[in-house]
Enzyme design. Structure first.
Site, PDB file in Angstrom:
ATOM      1  N   ASP A 164       1.183  34.971  -1.576  1.00  0.00           N
ATOM      2  CA  ASP A 164       0.285  35.375  -0.349  1.00  0.00           C
ATOM      3  C   ASP A 164      -0.558  36.817  -0.658  1.00  0.00           C
ATOM      4  O   ASP A 164      -1.623  36.800  -0.071  1.00  0.00           O
ATOM      5  CB  ASP A 164       1.185  35.758   0.864  1.00  0.00           C
ATOM      6  CG  ASP A 164       2.025  34.402   1.330  1.00  0.00           C
ATOM      7  OD1 ASP A 164       1.186  33.293   1.028  1.00  0.00           O
ATOM      8  OD2 ASP A 164       2.885  34.450   2.073  1.00  0.00           O
TER       9      ASP A 164
ATOM     10  N   SER B   4     -11.136  -4.251  -1.135  1.00  0.00           N
ATOM     11  CA  SER B   4      -9.484  -4.427  -0.813  1.00  0.00           C
ATOM     12  C   SER B   4      -8.898  -5.312  -1.739  1.00  0.00           C
ATOM     13  O   SER B   4      -9.448  -5.824  -2.669  1.00  0.00           O
ATOM     14  CB  SER B   4      -9.443  -5.076   0.774  1.00  0.00           C
ATOM     15  OG  SER B   4     -10.274  -6.323   0.846  1.00  0.00           O
TER      16      SER B   4
ATOM     17  N   LYS C  95       2.212   0.498  -3.185  1.00  0.00           N
ATOM     18  CA  LYS C  95       1.271   0.584  -2.200  1.00  0.00           C
ATOM     19  C   LYS C  95       1.698   1.450  -1.192  1.00  0.00           C
ATOM     20  O   LYS C  95       2.307   1.261  -0.311  1.00  0.00           O
ATOM     21  CB  LYS C  95       1.175  -1.014  -1.660  1.00  0.00           C
ATOM     22  CG  LYS C  95      -0.004  -1.136  -0.955  1.00  0.00           C
ATOM     23  CD  LYS C  95      -0.402  -2.536  -0.762  1.00  0.00           C
ATOM     24  CE  LYS C  95      -1.892  -3.203  -0.040  1.00  0.00           C
ATOM     25  NZ  LYS C  95      -1.832  -2.374   1.144  1.00  0.00           N
TER      26      LYS C  95
ATOM     27  N   ARG D 151     -12.858   4.797   4.102  1.00  0.00           N
ATOM     28  CA  ARG D 151     -13.021   3.422   3.408  1.00  0.00           C
ATOM     29  C   ARG D 151     -14.565   2.792   3.931  1.00  0.00           C
ATOM     30  O   ARG D 151     -15.293   2.131   3.540  1.00  0.00           O
ATOM     31  CB  ARG D 151     -12.071   2.425   3.209  1.00  0.00           C
ATOM     32  CG  ARG D 151     -12.518   0.996   2.653  1.00  0.00           C
ATOM     33  CD  ARG D 151     -11.236   0.321   2.487  1.00  0.00           C
ATOM     34  NE  ARG D 151     -11.630  -0.775   1.793  1.00  0.00           N
ATOM     35  CZ  ARG D 151     -11.893  -2.005   2.326  1.00  0.00           C
ATOM     36  NH1 ARG D 151     -12.461  -2.000   3.802  1.00  0.00           N
ATOM     37  NH2 ARG D 151     -12.632  -2.803   1.871  1.00  0.00           N
TER      38      ARG D 151
ATOM     39  N   LYS E 223       3.415  -8.001  -0.952  1.00  0.00           N
ATOM     40  CA  LYS E 223       3.800  -7.484   0.167  1.00  0.00           C
ATOM     41  C   LYS E 223       5.363  -7.635   0.467  1.00  0.00           C
ATOM     42  O   LYS E 223       5.874  -8.390   0.025  1.00  0.00           O
ATOM     43  CB  LYS E 223       2.986  -7.819   1.198  1.00  0.00           C
ATOM     44  CG  LYS E 223       1.547  -7.825   1.057  1.00  0.00           C
ATOM     45  CD  LYS E 223       1.175  -6.338   1.322  1.00  0.00           C
ATOM     46  CE  LYS E 223       1.156  -5.912   2.868  1.00  0.00           C
ATOM     47  NZ  LYS E 223       0.030  -6.136   3.568  1.00  0.00           N
TER      48      LYS E 223
ATOM     49  N   CYS F 294       6.346 -11.429  42.721  1.00  0.00           N
ATOM     50  CA  CYS F 294       5.947 -10.468  42.104  1.00  0.00           C
ATOM     51  C   CYS F 294       6.491  -9.210  41.997  1.00  0.00           C
ATOM     52  O   CYS F 294       6.718  -8.788  43.227  1.00  0.00           O
ATOM     53  CB  CYS F 294       4.464 -10.272  42.408  1.00  0.00           C
ATOM     54  SG  CYS F 294       3.313  -8.944  41.730  1.00  0.00           S
TER      55      CYS F 294
HETATM   56  S1  IVH Z   1      -5.962  -0.113  -5.263  1.00  0.00           S
HETATM   57  C1  IVH Z   1      -9.402  -2.875  -6.187  1.00  0.00           C
HETATM   58  N1  IVH Z   1      -3.795   0.914  -5.347  1.00  0.00           N
HETATM   59  O1  IVH Z   1      -4.097  -0.932  -0.133  1.00  0.00           O
HETATM   60  C2  IVH Z   1      -8.567  -1.678  -5.903  1.00  0.00           C
HETATM   61  N2  IVH Z   1      -4.843   0.410  -3.330  1.00  0.00           N
HETATM   62  O2  IVH Z   1      -4.568  -3.503   0.666  1.00  0.00           O
HETATM   63  C3  IVH Z   1      -8.125  -1.603  -4.501  1.00  0.00           C
HETATM   64  N3  IVH Z   1      -3.468   1.132  -1.335  1.00  0.00           N
HETATM   65  O3  IVH Z   1      -7.665  -0.486   0.558  1.00  0.00           O
HETATM   66  C4  IVH Z   1      -7.253  -0.453  -3.935  1.00  0.00           C
HETATM   67  N4  IVH Z   1      -1.853   2.032  -2.527  1.00  0.00           N
HETATM   68  O4  IVH Z   1      -6.114   1.762   0.789  1.00  0.00           O
HETATM   69  C5  IVH Z   1      -4.893   0.410  -4.663  1.00  0.00           C
HETATM   70  N5  IVH Z   1      -1.698   1.940  -5.566  1.00  0.00           N
HETATM   71  C6  IVH Z   1      -2.638   1.412  -4.794  1.00  0.00           C
HETATM   72  C7  IVH Z   1      -2.762   1.618  -3.388  1.00  0.00           C
HETATM   73  C8  IVH Z   1      -3.772   0.778  -2.748  1.00  0.00           C
HETATM   74  C9  IVH Z   1      -2.238   1.547  -1.214  1.00  0.00           C
HETATM   75  C10 IVH Z   1      -4.206   0.598  -0.290  1.00  0.00           C
HETATM   76  C11 IVH Z   1      -5.875   0.755  -0.178  1.00  0.00           C
HETATM   77  C12 IVH Z   1      -6.350  -0.587  -0.198  1.00  0.00           C
HETATM   78  C13 IVH Z   1      -5.259  -1.391   0.314  1.00  0.00           C
HETATM   79  C14 IVH Z   1      -5.720  -2.714   0.309  1.00  0.00           C
END
Ligand code: IVH
Length: 716
Positions: free
Chosen positions: A38, A83, A133, A154, A343, A437
């Site tokens: 600080d 994506s 992810k 994006r 997923k 109703c």
């Molecule tokens: S790679 C071609 N890596 O997931 C590469 N995406 O469902 C595309 N995301 O739009 C992205 N973690 O917002 C990548 N480790 C990761 C990620 C990741 C989250 C998200 C990202 C992307 C979406 C696709």
């Protein structure tokens, strides 16, 4: 160092503070006492105040700067953001891997593939990087000569919104790369997110201030990134993990120039290391794995492990490690072939049913709603879910006090999956829809072959509230300052009994209502006044006639240049209605019924008297005449949805079901009623049900209305 020049001292302070912030926010290993930090920070602030010319854009004092923006600009991404395709089980993952091997072996993606035919591909042992992810929002960061110059969302992948001022407030985003000799430009992609604890704190504060809570951390993050005031963004403490690096093709760090700069990466794994060396926060849980089996182990491990993380993840992203092979594998239309998202299944949780209630919509349709003990699901607390219709209620066989299993379809829409009947209390009463109703007490009706149960009392306050909400919505009359709460008050107090009554409200009366003042009342009266200018087709849409959404209203208004013409056709000449492109029997009938209802005609007359636009303007008339003169409008060659099968589910914000279908068909697509692996897209709206869940399960891409309209853009 009192005798150093101000310039040298400012530079030194920047360096020290940057280092300390990196240690604190990125490495999670503080180097300086807070008080020391600080003090140095204040010293730099004072120095910069005395010598404004010394303020550098990457100074730690510049993270929260300036005044709120008026809006955001669109920017083209230097390199598009892609994506990912999804895999929901081991078989889909294995299929992806097989496809990848095949593509690499054939070398179809790049003309020079023959030369590199066998370097690592085809032997089934591709090195893969597994990353968590992160369930946040993708950001594109642009650095020039090592300095952050632009940050964007994006967007549609090729252009997004420029939100640099907001992203500068994210402490784990370096304002300057930690490189001695940075490349001309660097593009970094990663995920902005709000850690769970911060999310909980934000929501607690919002609730305390009577503001609506955010549904989940991802929404909170998206909302924050689009905040106009960077100070608000700074207070929300976003975080960022970097995962993709793009460098100029011809860039290599000058060898020998500075041995501490990392070399140009040739793999994704090295890219992550490069990003880390340059000062970014990289998720520490990534692993470089040698085989499919190892990836499956990683995925399984994190299925449990992710629950202990401080932030939300919704899967694992698997990427081919070798960048040269990535290039060879190439892309499909929207996603790289060299990566896939594995997923996790939507979360399910058991809870106790509290009661079954119903909601009455603007068409009178009655939607049953299950209210239950709140449960945390995919980052939010959920306490209600719609059950769609009476059939669904019967199918579930709900009883009072039942234990039910709920989940979030698409991680957004809560639904009741099943009832654990073995836990049912003895003698529990079976639940069903009420016969009357809940709003007006009149008998509910369910017509043969219809899924919906309806309240058919046109003066039911719930229907009136719904019609008013629709009337003032975007796309319709778009009246700002007339929200649901106010509508509720107006209807409840009997001040508004029809749409026309809105235009009879005066500022004094409005100012006397709860949560209203003179200013807001004045603004609302002005907004209502302004809405009288809305064109005829928007008024027609605003009337909320069954099946007449924004598109049909426009099509009808182009042919029937006023309410009188439309009424005449609807009641006397239905064939003139169905002759309009895209308008079928069902709509003609609905119009006939609407115009055949005396109360509606009284309202139309009142609206006309109150100065609303129930006629096409002179310009619109002329355009219509020209169109008629030109004869049939030639259909364009564009068939953007040729060969595609789409499934519609839920209620879209502006398009009716038949409009969406007409548009899809005009674009060469087919609409089907059931979801299968062959479905190209599922278009999901509010209260989408099992079709959405099925699409999720099969990995069928989902579209919302906006995305659908984007695909349809070439024909609209
Ligand atoms: S790679 C071609 N890596 O997931 C590469 N995406 O469902 C595309 N995301 O739009 C992205 N973690 O917002 C990548 N480790 C990761 C990620 C990741 C989250 C998200 C990202 C992307 C979406 C696709």
């Amino acid at each position: 160092m009192p005798d150093a020049s101000p310039e040298a001292r400012a530079e030194e302070l920047c360096r020290l503070l940057q280092r300390a912030a990196h240690a604190y926010y990125v490495l999670d290993a503080p180097e300086l006492e807070d008080t020391v930090y600080d003090r140095l920070y204040r010293e730099l602030l004072e120095l910069e105040a005395a010598h404004p010319e010394l303020v550098r854009p990457d100074s730690p004092t510049q993270r929260v700067g300036g005044t709120p923006a008026a809006g955001f600009h669109a920017v083209e991404h230097r390199i598009g953001l892609l994506s990912l395709d999804n895999a929901f089980d081991a078989a889909e993952f294995a299929a992806w891997h097989q496809r990848l091997l095949r593509v690499l072996e054939k070398g179809v993606a790049a003309p020079d593939a023959g030369a590199r035919q066998r370097d690592g591909a085809g032997d089934g042992d591709l090195a893969l990087v597994c990353e968590l992810k992160i369930d946040g929002n993708a950001l594109a960061l642009s650095y020039e000569r090592g300095v952050l110059v632009r940050a964007a969302t994006r967007g549609d992948g090729s252009s997004g919104e420029e939100i640099t001022a907001n992203v500068r407030t994210i402490q784990s985003v370096p304002l300057r790369l930690q490189l001695a000799d940075p490349p001309e430009w660097v593009e970094v992609r990663g995920e902005a997110f709000i850690p769970d604890a911060t999310f909980a704190a934000i929501n607690a504060e919002r609730l305390a201030r009577d503001e609506p809570a955010f549904a989940n951390p991802r929404n909170a993050c998206a909302g924050t990134l689009r905040q106009l005031d960077p100070k608000v963004v700074a207070a929300r403490r976003l975080d960022f993990f970097a995962y993709t690096l793009h460098l100029p093709d011809d860039w290599t760090p000058e060898i020998g120039n500075d041995p501490s700069d990392p070399p140009r990466p040739t793999t994704q794994w090295e890219s992550l290391q490069w990003l880390q060396a340059a000062g970014f926060k990289v998720n520490p849980n990534a692993e470089l794995l040698p085989s499919l089996a190892a990836v499956e182990g990683f995925f399984a491990q994190w299925e449990e492990g992710r629950k202990a993380l401080a932030y939300a993840t919704d899967g694992v992203v698997v990427k081919l490690d070798d960048l040269a092979l990535q290039e060879r594998a190439g892309f499909t239309q929207k996603a790289p072939r060299w990566a896939i998202a594995l997923k996790y299944a939507a979360e399910e949780a058991p809870t106790r049913l509290r009661r079954l209630t119903v909601q009455v919509g603007r068409t009178g349709a009655v939607t049953p709603v299950a209210e239950f003990e709140p449960v945390p699901l995919a980052g939010t607390s959920v306490s209600r879910a719609t059950l769609h219709n009476a059939d669904r209620v019967a199918e579930l066989d709900l009883h009072a006090g039942d234990t039910i299993v709920v989940r979030k379809a698409g991680e957004i829409i809560p639904e009741v999956v099943r009832v654990l009947s073995e836990l049912r209390p003895a003698g529990a009463e079976r639940l069903g829809l009420p016969h009357t109703c809940p709003e007006c007490g009149s008998e509910l009706v369910r017509e043969e072959g219809e899924a919906a149960t309806r309240c058919v009392n046109s003066s039911c306050p719930a229907i009136l509230r719904g019609s008013l909400r629709h009337w003032v919505s975007k796309g319709a009359l778009e009246v700002d300052g007339l929200g649901s709460k106010l509508i509720e008050q107006l209807v409840h107090r009997g001040l508004v009994r029809s749409i026309a009554d809105l235009y009879r409200l005066d500022a004094d009366l409005l100012a006397s209502l709860e949560r209203m003042g003179e200013t807001s009342a004045g603004k609302l009266v002005a907004a209502l006044q302004d809405s009288r200018q809305r064109p005829w087709h928007r008024v027609l849409y605003g009337l909320g006639i069954h099946h007449v959404g924004a598109v049909n209203a426009k099509a009808l208004a182009r042919v029937f240049l006023g309410a009188a013409e439309l009424q005449a056709a609807a009641t006397e000449q239905p064939e003139a209605i169905t002759a309009v492109f895209g308008i079928g029997e069902e709509i003609a009938q609905s119009l006939a019924q609407w115009f055949g209802t005396p109360a509606n005609l009284t309202m139309l007359a009142a609206l006309a008297e109150l100065g609303l636009t129930l006629q096409a303007s002179e310009a619109e008339r002329q355009a219509a005449a020209e169109l008629a003169g030109a004869g049939e409008v030639a259909e364009g060659p564009d068939k953007p949805l040729a060969g595609k099968t789409l499934v519609l589910t839920g209620t879209l914000p502006t398009l009716s079901r038949s409009e969406a279908q007409t548009l899809i068909e005009a674009a060469g697509g087919k609409v089907s009623s059931s979801v299968s692996k062959k479905t190209s897209y599922v278009v999901a709206g509010a209260e989408a049900g099992s079709k959405l869940a099925k699409a999720e399960g099969l990995g069928v891409p989902l579209l919302d209305e906006a995305a659908l309209l984007e695909l349809l853009a070439p024909i609209r």
